[in-house]
Design an enzyme around this catalytic site. Structure first.
Site, PDB file in Angstrom:
ATOM      1  N   SER A  68       0.868  -1.273   0.134  1.00  0.00           N
ATOM      2  CA  SER A  68      -0.086  -0.078   0.050  1.00  0.00           C
ATOM      3  C   SER A  68       0.831   1.406  -0.182  1.00  0.00           C
ATOM      4  O   SER A  68       0.196   2.436  -0.058  1.00  0.00           O
ATOM      5  CB  SER A  68      -0.875   0.148   1.346  1.00  0.00           C
ATOM      6  OG  SER A  68      -1.805  -0.899   0.996  1.00  0.00           O
ATOM      7  N   LYS A  88       0.420   3.476  -2.945  1.00  0.00           N
ATOM      8  CA  LYS A  88      -0.773   4.365  -3.020  1.00  0.00           C
ATOM      9  C   LYS A  88      -0.478   5.469  -3.251  1.00  0.00           C
ATOM     10  O   LYS A  88      -1.155   6.317  -4.251  1.00  0.00           O
ATOM     11  CB  LYS A  88      -1.902   4.045  -2.237  1.00  0.00           C
ATOM     12  CG  LYS A  88      -2.433   2.494  -1.926  1.00  0.00           C
ATOM     13  CD  LYS A  88      -3.259   2.130  -1.026  1.00  0.00           C
ATOM     14  CE  LYS A  88      -4.015   0.641  -0.871  1.00  0.00           C
ATOM     15  NZ  LYS A  88      -4.616   0.548   0.262  1.00  0.00           N
ATOM     16  N   TYR A 133      -3.162  -2.804 -10.434  1.00  0.00           N
ATOM     17  CA  TYR A 133      -3.054  -2.447  -9.066  1.00  0.00           C
ATOM     18  C   TYR A 133      -2.283  -3.818  -8.465  1.00  0.00           C
ATOM     19  O   TYR A 133      -1.188  -3.200  -7.388  1.00  0.00           O
ATOM     20  CB  TYR A 133      -4.325  -2.196  -8.649  1.00  0.00           C
ATOM     21  CG  TYR A 133      -4.419  -2.283  -7.135  1.00  0.00           C
ATOM     22  CD1 TYR A 133      -3.874  -1.197  -6.502  1.00  0.00           C
ATOM     23  CD2 TYR A 133      -4.866  -3.274  -6.324  1.00  0.00           C
ATOM     24  CE1 TYR A 133      -3.937  -1.061  -4.824  1.00  0.00           C
ATOM     25  CE2 TYR A 133      -4.791  -3.492  -4.831  1.00  0.00           C
ATOM     26  CZ  TYR A 133      -4.349  -2.156  -4.211  1.00  0.00           C
ATOM     27  OH  TYR A 133      -4.331  -2.259  -2.860  1.00  0.00           O
ATOM     28  N   TYR A 151      -5.049   4.547   7.488  1.00  0.00           N
ATOM     29  CA  TYR A 151      -6.426   3.754   7.765  1.00  0.00           C
ATOM     30  C   TYR A 151      -7.102   4.386   8.999  1.00  0.00           C
ATOM     31  O   TYR A 151      -7.141   5.322   9.247  1.00  0.00           O
ATOM     32  CB  TYR A 151      -6.532   2.418   7.721  1.00  0.00           C
ATOM     33  CG  TYR A 151      -5.228   1.737   6.468  1.00  0.00           C
ATOM     34  CD1 TYR A 151      -5.580   2.312   5.339  1.00  0.00           C
ATOM     35  CD2 TYR A 151      -4.174   1.316   6.937  1.00  0.00           C
ATOM     36  CE1 TYR A 151      -4.891   1.775   3.974  1.00  0.00           C
ATOM     37  CE2 TYR A 151      -3.339   0.558   5.908  1.00  0.00           C
ATOM     38  CZ  TYR A 151      -3.579   0.993   4.623  1.00  0.00           C
ATOM     39  OH  TYR A 151      -2.700   0.444   3.698  1.00  0.00           O
ATOM     40  N   VAL A 169       0.917  -3.643   4.179  1.00  0.00           N
ATOM     41  CA  VAL A 169       1.035  -5.129   4.688  1.00  0.00           C
ATOM     42  C   VAL A 169       2.269  -5.686   4.685  1.00  0.00           C
ATOM     43  O   VAL A 169       2.344  -6.825   5.517  1.00  0.00           O
ATOM     44  CB  VAL A 169      -0.313  -5.853   4.299  1.00  0.00           C
ATOM     45  CG1 VAL A 169      -1.673  -5.283   4.594  1.00  0.00           C
ATOM     46  CG2 VAL A 169      -0.279  -6.035   3.064  1.00  0.00           C
TER      47      VAL A 169
HETATM   48  N1  GLN Z   1      -2.105  -5.398  -2.125  1.00  0.00           N
HETATM   49  C1  GLN Z   1      -2.600  -5.286  -0.636  1.00  0.00           C
HETATM   50  C2  GLN Z   1      -4.022  -5.138  -0.959  1.00  0.00           C
HETATM   51  O1  GLN Z   1      -4.682  -4.684  -1.745  1.00  0.00           O
HETATM   52  C3  GLN Z   1      -2.154  -3.902  -0.250  1.00  0.00           C
HETATM   53  C4  GLN Z   1      -2.735  -3.675   1.239  1.00  0.00           C
HETATM   54  C5  GLN Z   1      -1.707  -2.766   2.042  1.00  0.00           C
HETATM   55  O2  GLN Z   1      -0.703  -2.849   1.888  1.00  0.00           O
HETATM   56  N2  GLN Z   1      -2.597  -2.365   3.205  1.00  0.00           N
HETATM   57  O3  GLN Z   1      -4.727  -6.015  -0.006  1.00  0.00           O
END
Ligand code: GLN
Length: 600
Positions: A63, A66, A188, A240, A258
């Site tokens: 993430s 993003k 993505y 988040y 994550v």
């Molecule tokens: N690729 C992961 C997902 O879309 C990224 C989520 C994350 O890093 N919080 O679930």
């Protein structure tokens, strides 16, 4: 010697070594990560990177991709078009929550998966693969190296991406996505699988901290306006459903992923990245969160931490009456200056001039209400746009009441918007040169009988001689002249005699520690130079340069010597005059030094 910053980072990494939390399990490849792996890097905006732990161990960006994809979409499409498809409101939801605004289906922000998938679709490109290629190259510009995809992570996540697939189709249903949702999903998931190390992430964060310019090499990657937008969204949505907690306790724009990394951005100062795969209940690295809390407190990194910087924009302010002039002038001029010198002020400024700094300058100047003001920007690093406008407005207000502002700006931090026009501001290479100009200006405003002065007969070295002595001395002197800019006496030469300035002015210059030439003294008509070499073993220590066209009357060293031998009575009168003038200059210098020290 080991840097205390390095030692500090190592010490907090050791102190915050919790084993709370668990490695992300929903992507099989991530579940296999070593939970004890650790790395932390801090990159400064001027490119220094501190590393602790396994800083070159690679993992998928997840993430943390993003904000960077969002930035590319903003740069490609513009704020308005992007905001029509994805908002900037914190959702308070978990990263993978299936939450879209009721009615429109618009994702609340680009940091949760729904918004990130949407942002990925908004990047320019002919299809998903083309968009992805641009994204990959784009991240590489932030990292400062070419990046690649971890194919195993990509395949593993694609095979289990049921939730994200569901989101993509939902977004298509609401026409937030327009093309094939599978193509965007693929793009993505590929972007999340781009492989980085902790050093890459720290540099990516530091590029955001540095206003979009890469801290190493200085490549401009992102427009400053986009940087602000991206950092704002990171601040409110980057962590988040823990965003509120994070902003309160850490107070830095941030993004977590994550695989266990978190980046934090302290605008203008540093980018930080921590990697530790055990996650807390929000999906943020546990050790990462603890370390950021610790750094924020210890290093006063909280965004809302109030710094005093701008309050001390005016480091020193003094009037010419306080004796800082380094010019030598004839006594009559000195008297006039003593009367009016408090009408000219010097303002030494420093630091980064943001609005509050400019306001402090304006307030000081308005209060002093000087007729002439020297603004010394030698120690100013950056000047915000608003401060530039404010300072130009101040100059213009001053002009309305016949007061003048001049600028000392050796580094060129404040270019004159009116340069080349008749409204141009006067610039000087250093403060003594600006002060000398102020004195000339004061003398032309208040000088009175200066013109009636005879630059030869009234010269301090000749004034005390009777007419006969005066013409006898003049008989052994010769005239000489120099053009502006010419060197009259080179540094290091032998005592070359006494030089009386009849017309024009000259400066004594020396080379400073930084190699730049600095003005030590500015000397006008009616003063003399060269005799100071008598105090330094007959060696001329400074360089004397003509500031304007210069007319001199020179008593050469060999003539002075001959005079001393052959006409001792006359020579005694000359030496007396040299000694008197020398002590007068020395006395002023001592007083001036005392005032300066007193001012701190
Ligand atoms: N690729 C992961 C997902 O879309 C990224 C989520 C994350 O890093 N919080 O679930």
């Amino acid at each position: 010697m080991e840097s205390p910053v390095q030692q500090y980072l190592q010490a907090i990494a050791d102190a915050c070594a919790s084993t709370d939390g668990a490695v992300a399990g929903y992507i099989p490849e991530l579940a296999a990560a070593d939970p004890d792996r650790f790395a932390m890097c801090l990159a400064t905006v001027d490119g220094q990177v501190y590393r602790v732990g396994d800083a070159s161990h690679r993992y998928s960006i997840q993430s943390i991709s993003k904000p960077f994809t969002y930035a590319l979409a903003l740069q490609d499409l513009g704020v308005e078009a992007v905001t029509a498809k994805v908002g900037v409101e914190p959702s308070g939801d978990a990263f993978n929550e299936i939450s879209l605004a009721p009615g429109t289906g618009r994702p609340r922000n680009p940091m949760i998966n729904a918004g990130a998938i949407t942002a990925a679709s908004l990047v320019d490109g002919t299809d998903g693969a083309d968009r992805f290629d641009r994204v990959l190259a784009w991240y590489g510009r932030f990292a400062g190296r070419e990046l690649a995809v971890d194919e195993a992570v990509y395949t593993s996540e694609l095979a289990t991406a049921h939730r994200n697939r569901g989101l993509a189709h939902l977004l298509r249903e609401f026409d937030i996505l327009t093309g094939d949702p599978e193509e965007v999903l693929d793009q993505y998931i590929r972007q999340c699988a781009i492989s980085v190390d902790t050093r890459d992430l720290a540099l990516m964060a530091a590029t955001l901290a540095n206003g979009g310019v890469h801290p190493r090499g200085g490549e401009p990657v992102l427009e400053p306006g986009v940087v602000e937008r991206v950092l704002s969204v990171m601040t409110t949505c980057g962590m988040y459903d823990a965003a509120g907690d994070w902003v309160s306790s850490v107070g830095m724009p941030a993004k977590s992923g994550v695989s266990g990394a978190i980046i934090g951005v302290l605008p203008g100062q540093v980018g930080v990245a921590v990697f530790s795969p055990r996650l807390d209940g929000h999906g943020n690295s546990s050790r990462g969160v603890t370390l950021f809390e610790r750094m924020s407190t210890d290093m006063e990194m909280h965004l809302m931490h109030v710094s005093r910087g701008s309050r001390s924009a005016v480091r020193n302010a003094y009037s010419l009456a306080e004796g800082l002039s380094r010019s030598r002038r004839r006594p009559a001029e000195q008297d006039t200056l003593a009367r009016v010198a408090d009408r000219a002020m010097v303002y030494e400024l420093h630091g980064d001039l943001l609005f509050a700094g400019a306001e402090a300058i304006v307030r000081t100047v308005v209060e002093d209400d000087p007729e002439l003001a020297v603004f010394d920007f030698s120690h100013v690093n950056e000047i915000a746009m608003v401060s530039r406008r404010t300072l130009v407005a101040l100059r213009d207000r001053m002009r309305e009441q016949d007061a003048l502002a001049v600028v000392v700006d050796p580094e060129g931090v404040l270019p004159d918007p009116d340069a080349g026009t008749d409204r141009a501001t006067r610039y000087f290479p250093d403060v003594p040169a600006a002060i000398a100009w102020c004195e000339d200006e004061l003398l032309s405003r208040y000088g009175g009988d200066v013109a009636a002065h005879d630059p030869v007969a009234d010269h301090p070295l000749l004034a005390l001689l009777d007419d006969e002595q005066c013409s006898a001395v003049q008989a052994v002197m010769h005239e000489s002249s120099y053009r502006a800019g010419e060197v009259v006496l080179a540094a290091g030469g032998a005592f070359a005699g006494v030089h009386l300035i009849v017309e024009g002015s000259a400066s004594a210059r020396a080379t400073g520690r930084d190699g730049r030439s600095v003005t030590l003294v500015v000397m006008g008509a009616g003063t003399s130079f060269g005799e100071l070499a008598l105090g330094t073993g007959d060696v001329q220590e400074t360089e004397i340069v003509a500031d304007s066209d210069l007319r001199l009357l020179v008593l050469p060293a060999d003539r002075l010597e001959r005079l001393t031998r052959e006409q001792p009575a006359l020579a005694l009168a000359v030496w007396q005059a040299i000694a008197r003038d020398g002590y007068r200059v020395a006395d002023r210098a001592l007083r001036r030094g005392a005032v300066h020290q007193h001012q701190g």
